[in-house]
Enzyme design. Structure first.
Site, PDB file in Angstrom:
ATOM      1  N   GLU A  82      -3.437  10.070   2.056  1.00 41.95           N
ATOM      2  CA  GLU A  82      -4.035   9.070   1.173  1.00 41.95           C
ATOM      3  C   GLU A  82      -5.456   9.461   0.766  1.00 41.95           C
ATOM      4  O   GLU A  82      -6.237   9.950   1.575  1.00 41.95           O
ATOM      5  CB  GLU A  82      -4.063   7.708   1.860  1.00 41.95           C
ATOM      6  N   ARG A  92       2.357  -8.808   1.116  1.00 43.34           N
ATOM      7  CA  ARG A  92       3.611  -9.203   0.464  1.00 43.34           C
ATOM      8  C   ARG A  92       4.542  -9.868   1.457  1.00 43.34           C
ATOM      9  O   ARG A  92       5.335 -10.749   1.090  1.00 43.34           O
ATOM     10  CB  ARG A  92       4.265  -7.965  -0.166  1.00 43.34           C
ATOM     11  N   CYS A 145      -1.367  -0.896   6.712  1.00 42.25           N
ATOM     12  CA  CYS A 145      -1.736   0.520   6.610  1.00 42.25           C
ATOM     13  C   CYS A 145      -3.118   0.667   5.973  1.00 42.25           C
ATOM     14  O   CYS A 145      -3.994   1.358   6.507  1.00 42.25           O
ATOM     15  CB  CYS A 145      -0.698   1.281   5.790  1.00 42.25           C
ATOM     16  N   HIS A 172       0.825   8.688   4.957  1.00 43.82           N
ATOM     17  CA  HIS A 172       2.089   7.960   4.942  1.00 43.82           C
ATOM     18  C   HIS A 172       3.244   8.945   5.080  1.00 43.82           C
ATOM     19  O   HIS A 172       3.253  10.002   4.436  1.00 43.82           O
ATOM     20  CB  HIS A 172       2.260   7.174   3.644  1.00 43.82           C
TER      21      HIS A 172
END
Length: 210
Positions: A82, A92, A145, A172
């Site tokens: 990342e 979510r 994360c 990831h």
């Protein structure tokens, strides 16, 4: 105890029985130890706030020179270091403690974002050279994360709770139907070696159109 590398992965969440990030970490750690790297691996809970707290505690305890946190990104087909962590929590789905923050900062008053200081393009190039699917990611999402990634980069930037300078970043891994755990572990071990041996990144394209 001072170590070379702290690797973290996450516990299962969302009804799954295991988390590929932790499975990759726990297999990568002995690979690195066999190559002479002092590694501590830590499983983090999928919980806003608490995961970052435990990460910081592990950094204080083990004083690593390098920290690579990992998580799973279902739907991706490659290992993705990342680029940037953002100061937002927007869930979510609830975390494993039932928390579902919306539009909350990770750290009140913290910078909008932090860029990793790891050589993410060199890491991707090294994996690609070994036929392990990899690419740079421009977003770590807004779930736990990213929460851990932002906390880690804040720790790197401010030294809060740390003993000495550290470098850090987030990677990831995809779900096992895209990349099997053995390959993910080998990839994680290799990119950790690259991060340890490369103080600066290579200048190649790693951007995205969307």
């Amino acid at each position: 105890m001072t170590i070379d590398v702290l690797l973290t992965g996450f516990a299962p969440f969302g009804g799954e029985l295991e988390n590929p990030s932790w499975e990759a970490v726990r297999r990568a750690a002995p690979m690195l130890r066999d190559r002479g790297v002092a590694v501590q691996d830590v499983e983090l809970p999928v919980e806003f706030g608490r995961a970052g707290d435990l990460l910081e505690t592990a950094v204080r305890e083990h004083r690593p020179g390098l920290v690579i946190a990992t998580g799973v990104a279902a739907g991706r087909t490659a290992i993705t270091p990342e680029r940037v962590a953002i100061n937002i929590r927007d869930a979510r789905i609830p975390d494993n403690a039932g928390a579902a923050p919306i539009d909350e900062p990770v750290i009140t008053g913290g910078p909008v974002a932090y860029f990793t200081d790891l050589p993410i393009k060199a890491m991707v190039a090294a994996l690609s050279a070994e036929a392990i699917p990899a690419s740079v990611s421009q977003t770590a999402g807004t779930y736990v994360c990213n929460d851990v990634f932002y906390r880690l980069q804040h720790l790197v930037a401010t030294g809060t709770g740390a003993a000495g300078a550290i470098r850090g970043g987030f990677v990831h891994v995809p779900s096992t139907d895209a990349v099997d755990v053995g390959m993910a572990a080998a990839g994680l071990a290799r990119l950790t070696e690259v991060a340890l041996g490369s103080p600066s990144d290579v200048r190649v394209s790693g951007g995205a159109l969307h």
